[in-house]
Design a protein around this motif. Sequence first.
Motif, PDB file in Angstrom:
ATOM      1  N   PRO A  29       0.817  -1.221   0.000  1.00 56.06           N
ATOM      2  CA  PRO A  29       0.000   0.000   0.000  1.00 56.06           C
ATOM      3  C   PRO A  29       0.850   1.269   0.000  1.00 56.06           C
ATOM      4  CG  PRO A  29      -0.259  -1.235   2.060  1.00 56.06           C
ATOM      5  CD  PRO A  29       0.582  -2.067   1.165  1.00 56.06           C
ATOM      6  N   VAL A  30       0.332   2.268  -0.679  1.00 49.66           N
ATOM      7  CA  VAL A  30       1.040   3.540  -0.773  1.00 49.66           C
ATOM      8  C   VAL A  30       0.351   4.583   0.092  1.00 49.66           C
ATOM      9  CG1 VAL A  30       1.712   5.411  -2.318  1.00 49.66           C
ATOM     10  CG2 VAL A  30       1.789   3.042  -3.115  1.00 49.66           C
ATOM     11  N   VAL A  31       1.140   5.239   0.914  1.00 50.13           N
ATOM     12  CA  VAL A  31       0.616   6.330   1.735  1.00 50.13           C
ATOM     13  C   VAL A  31       1.241   7.630   1.232  1.00 50.13           C
ATOM     14  CG1 VAL A  31       0.524   7.294   4.065  1.00 50.13           C
ATOM     15  CG2 VAL A  31       0.359   4.822   3.739  1.00 50.13           C
ATOM     16  N   SER A  32       0.407   8.581   0.856  1.00 50.38           N
ATOM     17  CA  SER A  32       0.944   9.853   0.355  1.00 50.38           C
ATOM     18  C   SER A  32       0.926  10.914   1.436  1.00 50.38           C
ATOM     19  CB  SER A  32       0.117  10.343  -0.828  1.00 50.38           C
ATOM     20  OG  SER A  32       0.417   9.600  -1.963  1.00 50.38           O
ATOM     21  N   LEU A  33       2.029  11.607   1.542  1.00 49.27           N
ATOM     22  CA  LEU A  33       2.121  12.721   2.484  1.00 49.27           C
ATOM     23  C   LEU A  33       1.826  13.995   1.719  1.00 49.27           C
ATOM     24  CD1 LEU A  33       5.482  12.280   4.418  1.00 49.27           C
ATOM     25  CD2 LEU A  33       3.212  12.478   5.413  1.00 49.27           C
ATOM     26  N   SER A  36      -2.923   6.499  -4.191  1.00 49.76           N
ATOM     27  CA  SER A  36      -2.522   5.982  -2.883  1.00 49.76           C
ATOM     28  C   SER A  36      -3.686   5.376  -2.112  1.00 49.76           C
ATOM     29  CB  SER A  36      -1.845   7.094  -2.076  1.00 49.76           C
ATOM     30  OG  SER A  36      -2.568   8.284  -2.179  1.00 49.76           O
ATOM     31  N   SER A  37      -3.336   4.566  -1.121  1.00 51.12           N
ATOM     32  CA  SER A  37      -4.350   3.903  -0.305  1.00 51.12           C
ATOM     33  C   SER A  37      -4.821   4.805   0.818  1.00 51.12           C
ATOM     34  CB  SER A  37      -3.783   2.622   0.317  1.00 51.12           C
ATOM     35  OG  SER A  37      -3.265   1.786  -0.674  1.00 51.12           O
ATOM     36  N   VAL A  38      -3.888   5.606   1.338  1.00 47.92           N
ATOM     37  CA  VAL A  38      -4.221   6.535   2.412  1.00 47.92           C
ATOM     38  C   VAL A  38      -3.515   7.859   2.128  1.00 47.92           C
ATOM     39  CG1 VAL A  38      -3.918   7.048   4.880  1.00 47.92           C
ATOM     40  CG2 VAL A  38      -4.499   4.729   4.175  1.00 47.92           C
ATOM     41  N   ILE A  39      -4.186   8.946   2.438  1.00 51.40           N
ATOM     42  CA  ILE A  39      -3.552  10.252   2.295  1.00 51.40           C
ATOM     43  C   ILE A  39      -3.344  10.850   3.685  1.00 51.40           C
ATOM     44  CG2 ILE A  39      -3.909  12.625   1.499  1.00 51.40           C
ATOM     45  CD1 ILE A  39      -5.412  11.385  -0.895  1.00 51.40           C
ATOM     46  N   VAL A  40      -2.114  11.230   3.956  1.00 52.07           N
ATOM     47  CA  VAL A  40      -1.820  11.884   5.227  1.00 52.07           C
ATOM     48  C   VAL A  40      -1.677  13.381   4.959  1.00 52.07           C
ATOM     49  CG1 VAL A  40      -0.129  12.172   7.065  1.00 52.07           C
ATOM     50  CG2 VAL A  40      -0.658   9.891   6.213  1.00 52.07           C
ATOM     51  N   HIS A  41      -2.526  14.146   5.592  1.00 48.20           N
ATOM     52  CA  HIS A  41      -2.442  15.605   5.457  1.00 48.20           C
ATOM     53  C   HIS A  41      -1.665  16.137   6.667  1.00 48.20           C
ATOM     54  CE1 HIS A  41      -4.725  19.689   4.913  1.00 48.20           C
ATOM     55  NE2 HIS A  41      -3.437  19.853   5.128  1.00 48.20           N
ATOM     56  N   LEU A  42      -0.432  16.518   6.396  1.00 45.15           N
ATOM     57  CA  LEU A  42       0.439  16.990   7.466  1.00 45.15           C
ATOM     58  C   LEU A  42       0.303  18.511   7.606  1.00 45.15           C
ATOM     59  CD1 LEU A  42       2.547  15.654   9.365  1.00 45.15           C
ATOM     60  CD2 LEU A  42       4.305  16.512   7.824  1.00 45.15           C
ATOM     61  N   VAL A  43       0.129  18.952   8.845  1.00 43.89           N
ATOM     62  CA  VAL A  43      -0.100  20.383   9.102  1.00 43.89           C
ATOM     63  C   VAL A  43       0.983  20.902  10.047  1.00 43.89           C
ATOM     64  CG1 VAL A  43      -1.714  22.039  10.117  1.00 43.89           C
ATOM     65  CG2 VAL A  43      -2.597  20.049   8.880  1.00 43.89           C
ATOM     66  N   ASP A  44       1.539  22.047   9.734  1.00 41.17           N
ATOM     67  CA  ASP A  44       2.428  22.717  10.680  1.00 41.17           C
ATOM     68  C   ASP A  44       1.539  23.479  11.653  1.00 41.17           C
ATOM     69  OD1 ASP A  44       4.053  24.359  12.112  1.00 41.17           O
ATOM     70  OD2 ASP A  44       4.984  25.362  10.390  1.00 41.17           O
ATOM     71  N   ILE A  45       1.217  22.823  12.776  1.00 47.24           N
ATOM     72  CA  ILE A  45       0.235  23.407  13.698  1.00 47.24           C
ATOM     73  C   ILE A  45       0.830  24.602  14.443  1.00 47.24           C
ATOM     74  CG2 ILE A  45       0.678  21.964  15.745  1.00 47.24           C
ATOM     75  CD1 ILE A  45      -2.769  22.999  14.248  1.00 47.24           C
ATOM     76  N   SER A  46       2.143  24.759  14.371  1.00 52.68           N
ATOM     77  CA  SER A  46       2.756  25.895  15.062  1.00 52.68           C
ATOM     78  C   SER A  46       2.721  27.155  14.201  1.00 52.68           C
ATOM     79  CB  SER A  46       4.206  25.557  15.429  1.00 52.68           C
ATOM     80  OG  SER A  46       5.015  25.495  14.272  1.00 52.68           O
ATOM     81  N   HIS A  47       2.262  27.023  12.964  1.00 51.69           N
ATOM     82  CA  HIS A  47       2.230  28.197  12.076  1.00 51.69           C
ATOM     83  C   HIS A  47       1.011  29.058  12.393  1.00 51.69           C
ATOM     84  CE1 HIS A  47       2.201  30.644   8.471  1.00 51.69           C
ATOM     85  NE2 HIS A  47       3.427  30.223   8.229  1.00 51.69           N
ATOM     86  N   PRO A  48       1.210  30.370  12.471  1.00 52.58           N
ATOM     87  CA  PRO A  48       0.065  31.232  12.812  1.00 52.58           C
ATOM     88  C   PRO A  48      -1.079  31.134  11.793  1.00 52.58           C
ATOM     89  CG  PRO A  48       2.053  32.528  12.277  1.00 52.58           C
ATOM     90  CD  PRO A  48       2.471  31.108  12.412  1.00 52.58           C
ATOM     91  N   LEU A  49      -0.781  30.756  10.586  1.00 47.90           N
ATOM     92  CA  LEU A  49      -1.846  30.661   9.588  1.00 47.90           C
ATOM     93  C   LEU A  49      -2.189  29.208   9.270  1.00 47.90           C
ATOM     94  CD1 LEU A  49      -0.935  33.499   7.088  1.00 47.90           C
ATOM     95  CD2 LEU A  49      -2.713  33.489   8.826  1.00 47.90           C
ATOM     96  N   ALA A  50      -2.049  28.347  10.276  1.00 47.05           N
ATOM     97  CA  ALA A  50      -2.272  26.913  10.036  1.00 47.05           C
ATOM     98  C   ALA A  50      -3.628  26.644   9.382  1.00 47.05           C
ATOM     99  CB  ALA A  50      -2.132  26.143  11.338  1.00 47.05           C
ATOM    100  N   GLN A  51      -4.675  27.297   9.894  1.00 46.78           N
ATOM    101  CA  GLN A  51      -6.010  27.020   9.357  1.00 46.78           C
ATOM    102  C   GLN A  51      -6.114  27.403   7.883  1.00 46.78           C
ATOM    103  OE1 GLN A  51      -8.382  25.167  10.886  1.00 46.78           O
ATOM    104  NE2 GLN A  51      -9.262  25.232   8.830  1.00 46.78           N
ATOM    105  N   GLN A  52      -5.547  28.551   7.526  1.00 44.25           N
ATOM    106  CA  GLN A  52      -5.588  28.978   6.123  1.00 44.25           C
ATOM    107  C   GLN A  52      -4.823  27.995   5.246  1.00 44.25           C
ATOM    108  OE1 GLN A  52      -5.489  31.017   8.649  1.00 44.25           O
ATOM    109  NE2 GLN A  52      -6.030  33.120   8.133  1.00 44.25           N
ATOM    110  N   GLN A  53      -3.725  27.496   5.779  1.00 47.66           N
ATOM    111  CA  GLN A  53      -2.929  26.539   5.011  1.00 47.66           C
ATOM    112  C   GLN A  53      -3.701  25.238   4.825  1.00 47.66           C
ATOM    113  OE1 GLN A  53       0.902  26.320   7.000  1.00 47.66           O
ATOM    114  NE2 GLN A  53       1.543  28.247   6.073  1.00 47.66           N
TER     115      GLN A  53
END
Length: 512
Positions: A288-292, A367-384
């Motif tokens: 299986p392929v996991v995409s970041l 891919s089989s699963v998609i991982v959505h990685l977030v920089d939660i320390s970024h002030p604009l995390a939600q916009q990103q």
Amino acid sequence: APSSAGTRCRRCPAPLLRCSTTRRRRPVRALDERLLEAAPAQDAEVTEFGEVGDDVEDGLGDAEGDEVGAQEVVVEEEERPPARAFVKSRRQRQEEEEAAAGQDRFKLINGKEIFQEKAYLVGVEWKRAGGSLFGIEESLKELEQLADTAGLVVVGSTYQKLSTPNPRTYIGSGKVSEIRTAIQALDVETVIFDDELSPGQLRNLEKSFGGSVRVSLAQMEYQLPRLTKMWSHLERQAGGQVKGMGEKQIEVDKRILRTQISALKKELESVRKHRKLYRSRRQSVPIPVVSLVGYTNAGKSTLLNRLTGADVLAEDKLFATLDPTTRRVLMKNGTEFLLTDTVGFIQKLPTMLVAAFRATLEEISESSVIVHLVDISHPLAQQQIDAVDKVLKELDIESIPKLIVWNKIDNTDEPFRVREEAEKQGIICISAMNGDGLEEFCNAIQAKLKDSMVPIEAFVPYDKGDLLNDIHKVGMVEIMEYKENGTFVKAHVPLPLARLLTPLRQQVVAAL
Ligand SMILES: Nc1nc2c(ncn2[C@@H]2O[C@H](COP(=O)(O)OP(=O)(O)OP(=O)(O)O)[C@@H](O)[C@H]2O)c(=O)[nH]1
Ligand SMILES: [Mg+2]
């Protein structure tokens, strides 16, 4: 005294030509140099300084508060050579400095030599409601980072609030002349617009910026693989103030860039071919392929490195990853998956970029699963997050299970509170940097992978032992019983493997 206000430094009593306190900040420095260059015609140039100087004055602090500045002045006051001689020696020094600076301006970036052009950024904020997710200042900040990544030195920026673009020049005529002044004052070599302009607008801007200045659409290609923005390159003004050296550098610069572009294009093409081959080969061994995926700088490459020890470029630069990279991750229970790093997403994804990075996008949709990685320390995390979701939506991949992961938990002010919030939403918190939460991450991936698998029961004869291996590697085994002439397996396996097992599955009933 004529124009005394203009010739005196605001911070100290020294005449400007001798006050080196003004050489601190780049814009002023550039002006100072121009001033010296045009020394015989001092008065005219000084007026210009007075005007533009106002813009750059803030932040310099006041005279009393700055001892260093005062000291520098004293040193220079001691010599007091005749004005002209002084200017000449300064000029020589300046030439030397410039020659040295010219050498300095070649920087090694990702193993390639890049000439650091002086860039000026221009953005537009649209007055209509519901526009961009990001404010104009954020947008320009990001553009500055992009320019920095591409090896440019940003010497200034400006923006304008508009309700509609000017059909001729995109920005208003007042802004155009303001930029023209800045180009001259700061020796700007490249003007970067934070938007896509029409060829007509480019041409008109070229005219407006002065006859000897060239703005060309072709230069868009300059940084194509790294920069997604509209580029307009300004020739350094010929004649007069330009040193031969400077001109040569521009030529060298262009040559380097041109070579780079074609090399990168070839690289991109071969990567695509290679990956296509790789993909079709991989499909026969259905790991299986996991995409970041994630906004640029979220930490995707760092996470991949952490999990696999792969040496994937991780840098605090935008678009550090150009080519998607796939690595094998072996989990504690023996299960494997392939983890694919992708190029970071960014707001205002232009059509051009979508095409250039299709390789990445193809990968995601398979891919089989998609991982959505977030920089939660970024002030604009939600916009990103929103920007990434917007692109994902366009890819038509809703059916693929998705896992949201908050990264850089170590970099947040209140990690405890962030973790609590994450837990509520079923989100995993990790630090790709120090390895926090990676086991939880792998377990979550495994659970998601199971979602994407099909349950099977099969009887595998002993001469098909390699199939049992595959089931162990890529599937999740629940029961495994060794019988006289084969093995009975109950497991979850990826669909392609389930298909391979089809003939054996039919035998289950017969064998029992
Ligand atoms: N503090 C902290 N920094 C991190 C963490 N993960 C990554 N970083 C830093 O964030 C920066 C960007 O990391 P990359 O892995 O290059 O990001 P990326 O998502 O691959 O970026 P692109 O390839 O540009 O899309 C680097 O300076 C990393 O060291 C983390 O968990 N904590
Ligand atoms: Mg990366």
